[in-house]
Design a protein around this motif. Sequence first.
Motif, PDB file in Angstrom:
ATOM      1  N   MET A   1       0.837  -1.165   0.000  1.00 51.44           N
ATOM      2  CA  MET A   1       0.000   0.000   0.000  1.00 51.44           C
ATOM      3  C   MET A   1       0.890   1.239   0.000  1.00 51.44           C
ATOM      4  SD  MET A   1      -2.943   1.211   2.711  1.00 51.44           S
ATOM      5  CE  MET A   1      -3.701  -0.375   2.630  1.00 51.44           C
ATOM      6  N   THR A   2       0.556   2.178  -0.841  1.00 60.16           N
ATOM      7  CA  THR A   2       1.316   3.413  -0.928  1.00 60.16           C
ATOM      8  C   THR A   2       1.090   4.266   0.307  1.00 60.16           C
ATOM      9  OG1 THR A   2       1.118   3.412  -3.323  1.00 60.16           O
ATOM     10  CG2 THR A   2       1.640   5.515  -2.287  1.00 60.16           C
ATOM     11  N   ARG A   3       2.157   4.852   0.780  1.00 63.52           N
ATOM     12  CA  ARG A   3       2.070   5.804   1.881  1.00 63.52           C
ATOM     13  C   ARG A   3       2.686   7.107   1.399  1.00 63.52           C
ATOM     14  NH1 ARG A   3       1.634   3.294   7.294  1.00 63.52           N
ATOM     15  NH2 ARG A   3       1.335   1.092   6.904  1.00 63.52           N
ATOM     16  N   VAL A   4       2.063   8.204   1.777  1.00 74.44           N
ATOM     17  CA  VAL A   4       2.580   9.520   1.408  1.00 74.44           C
ATOM     18  C   VAL A   4       2.654  10.391   2.649  1.00 74.44           C
ATOM     19  CG1 VAL A   4       1.701   9.449  -0.965  1.00 74.44           C
ATOM     20  CG2 VAL A   4       0.293  10.447   0.834  1.00 74.44           C
ATOM     21  N   ARG A   5       3.533  11.347   2.616  1.00 74.70           N
ATOM     22  CA  ARG A   5       3.581  12.311   3.714  1.00 74.70           C
ATOM     23  C   ARG A   5       2.448  13.312   3.501  1.00 74.70           C
ATOM     24  NH1 ARG A   5       6.868  16.944   1.866  1.00 74.70           N
ATOM     25  NH2 ARG A   5       7.491  16.375  -0.237  1.00 74.70           N
ATOM     26  N   ALA A   6       2.018  13.932   4.551  1.00 70.24           N
ATOM     27  CA  ALA A   6       0.943  14.925   4.463  1.00 70.24           C
ATOM     28  C   ALA A   6       1.282  16.110   5.346  1.00 70.24           C
ATOM     29  CB  ALA A   6      -0.392  14.309   4.889  1.00 70.24           C
ATOM     30  N   ALA A   7       0.931  17.271   4.843  1.00 67.78           N
ATOM     31  CA  ALA A   7       1.117  18.506   5.606  1.00 67.78           C
ATOM     32  C   ALA A   7      -0.106  19.378   5.389  1.00 67.78           C
ATOM     33  CB  ALA A   7       2.387  19.231   5.174  1.00 67.78           C
ATOM     34  N   ALA A   8      -0.311  20.303   6.296  1.00 66.17           N
ATOM     35  CA  ALA A   8      -1.460  21.202   6.193  1.00 66.17           C
ATOM     36  C   ALA A   8      -1.019  22.621   6.511  1.00 66.17           C
ATOM     37  CB  ALA A   8      -2.562  20.768   7.153  1.00 66.17           C
ATOM     38  N   GLY A   9      -1.518  23.552   5.719  1.00 66.15           N
ATOM     39  CA  GLY A   9      -1.240  24.959   5.938  1.00 66.15           C
ATOM     40  C   GLY A   9      -2.533  25.749   5.931  1.00 66.15           C
ATOM     41  N   ILE A  10      -2.421  27.009   6.306  1.00 66.92           N
ATOM     42  CA  ILE A  10      -3.619  27.835   6.419  1.00 66.92           C
ATOM     43  C   ILE A  10      -3.354  29.210   5.817  1.00 66.92           C
ATOM     44  CG2 ILE A  10      -3.070  28.731   8.710  1.00 66.92           C
ATOM     45  CD1 ILE A  10      -6.129  28.236   9.369  1.00 66.92           C
ATOM     46  N   ILE A  11      -4.370  29.726   5.148  1.00 66.88           N
ATOM     47  CA  ILE A  11      -4.321  31.087   4.631  1.00 66.88           C
ATOM     48  C   ILE A  11      -5.002  31.985   5.656  1.00 66.88           C
ATOM     49  CG2 ILE A  11      -5.016  32.654   2.774  1.00 66.88           C
ATOM     50  CD1 ILE A  11      -2.979  30.525   1.876  1.00 66.88           C
ATOM     51  N   LEU A  12      -4.210  32.817   6.294  1.00 67.65           N
ATOM     52  CA  LEU A  12      -4.706  33.823   7.236  1.00 67.65           C
ATOM     53  C   LEU A  12      -4.437  35.177   6.592  1.00 67.65           C
ATOM     54  CD1 LEU A  12      -3.189  32.279  10.476  1.00 67.65           C
ATOM     55  CD2 LEU A  12      -5.629  32.395   9.911  1.00 67.65           C
ATOM     56  N   ARG A  13      -5.430  36.054   6.623  1.00 71.90           N
ATOM     57  CA  ARG A  13      -5.288  37.358   5.975  1.00 71.90           C
ATOM     58  C   ARG A  13      -5.548  38.472   6.977  1.00 71.90           C
ATOM     59  NH1 ARG A  13      -9.977  36.500   2.710  1.00 71.90           N
ATOM     60  NH2 ARG A  13     -10.205  34.710   4.058  1.00 71.90           N
ATOM     61  N   ASP A  14      -5.058  39.659   6.640  1.00 70.71           N
ATOM     62  CA  ASP A  14      -5.409  40.840   7.412  1.00 70.71           C
ATOM     63  C   ASP A  14      -6.549  41.548   6.686  1.00 70.71           C
ATOM     64  OD1 ASP A  14      -4.202  42.249   5.307  1.00 70.71           O
ATOM     65  OD2 ASP A  14      -2.562  43.033   6.525  1.00 70.71           O
ATOM     66  N   LYS A  15      -7.028  42.670   7.255  1.00 69.01           N
ATOM     67  CA  LYS A  15      -8.191  43.327   6.647  1.00 69.01           C
ATOM     68  C   LYS A  15      -7.877  43.932   5.284  1.00 69.01           C
ATOM     69  CE  LYS A  15      -7.658  47.718   9.073  1.00 69.01           C
ATOM     70  NZ  LYS A  15      -8.313  48.701   9.911  1.00 69.01           N
ATOM     71  N   ALA A  16      -6.595  44.050   4.930  1.00 68.83           N
ATOM     72  CA  ALA A  16      -6.189  44.534   3.605  1.00 68.83           C
ATOM     73  C   ALA A  16      -6.025  43.380   2.615  1.00 68.83           C
ATOM     74  CB  ALA A  16      -4.893  45.328   3.709  1.00 68.83           C
ATOM     75  N   SER A  17      -6.440  42.164   3.011  1.00 71.69           N
ATOM     76  CA  SER A  17      -6.368  40.948   2.182  1.00 71.69           C
ATOM     77  C   SER A  17      -4.945  40.470   1.922  1.00 71.69           C
ATOM     78  CB  SER A  17      -7.112  41.123   0.859  1.00 71.69           C
ATOM     79  OG  SER A  17      -8.478  41.339   1.111  1.00 71.69           O
ATOM     80  N   ARG A  18      -3.992  40.939   2.738  1.00 72.32           N
ATOM     81  CA  ARG A  18      -2.636  40.427   2.616  1.00 72.32           C
ATOM     82  C   ARG A  18      -2.554  39.075   3.327  1.00 72.32           C
ATOM     83  NH1 ARG A  18       0.819  45.128   5.093  1.00 72.32           N
ATOM     84  NH2 ARG A  18      -0.797  44.750   6.671  1.00 72.32           N
ATOM     85  N   VAL A  19      -1.662  38.212   2.864  1.00 72.56           N
ATOM     86  CA  VAL A  19      -1.520  36.838   3.356  1.00 72.56           C
ATOM     87  C   VAL A  19      -0.394  36.777   4.388  1.00 72.56           C
ATOM     88  CG1 VAL A  19      -1.014  34.452   2.679  1.00 72.56           C
ATOM     89  CG2 VAL A  19      -2.346  35.944   1.143  1.00 72.56           C
ATOM     90  N   LEU A  20      -0.680  36.129   5.517  1.00 71.68           N
ATOM     91  CA  LEU A  20       0.316  35.946   6.564  1.00 71.68           C
ATOM     92  C   LEU A  20       1.329  34.888   6.137  1.00 71.68           C
ATOM     93  CD1 LEU A  20       1.292  36.496   9.501  1.00 71.68           C
ATOM     94  CD2 LEU A  20      -0.162  34.589  10.191  1.00 71.68           C
TER      95      LEU A  20
END
Length: 150
Positions: A1-20
Amino acid sequence: MTRVRAAAGIILRDKASRVLLVSPTYKDVWEIPGGMVEPDESPADACVREVREELGLSVSAGALLCVDWVPASPPWDGGLMFVFDGGVLTPDQIATIRLSPDELGRFDFIKPERLDEVLIPRLARRVAAAVAAIGRGGVYLEDGRATASR
């Protein structure tokens, strides 16, 4: 069975729509907040845990914005990278950000059109696709690129 690594990220923005973006202490590149999924942990739970550990923020992993298949690049196996919508941070939330000194050296908010100037190409493509998917539904990518119908 294939196994893969997994990661998770998040898009957090400020009120000017800039990305953290964050600058890890252990490498010379900028990233979005997040990290590796631990055994028996969901990608959404990993994302929430990493943001709490790295930034001292309690946020929810909102809508799934993209899943990106990343091909193997030794010593790393191929992997699935999940990106969630974390919404817009209030000025009070931003003021409470406390970087984990073992993991992060600094953070900054970047205009979406400047992501390719700051992030490595594959991550810049992934984050740009995730930002474009906000409010529209998630996308599937391979190496940061949308795939044609097969």
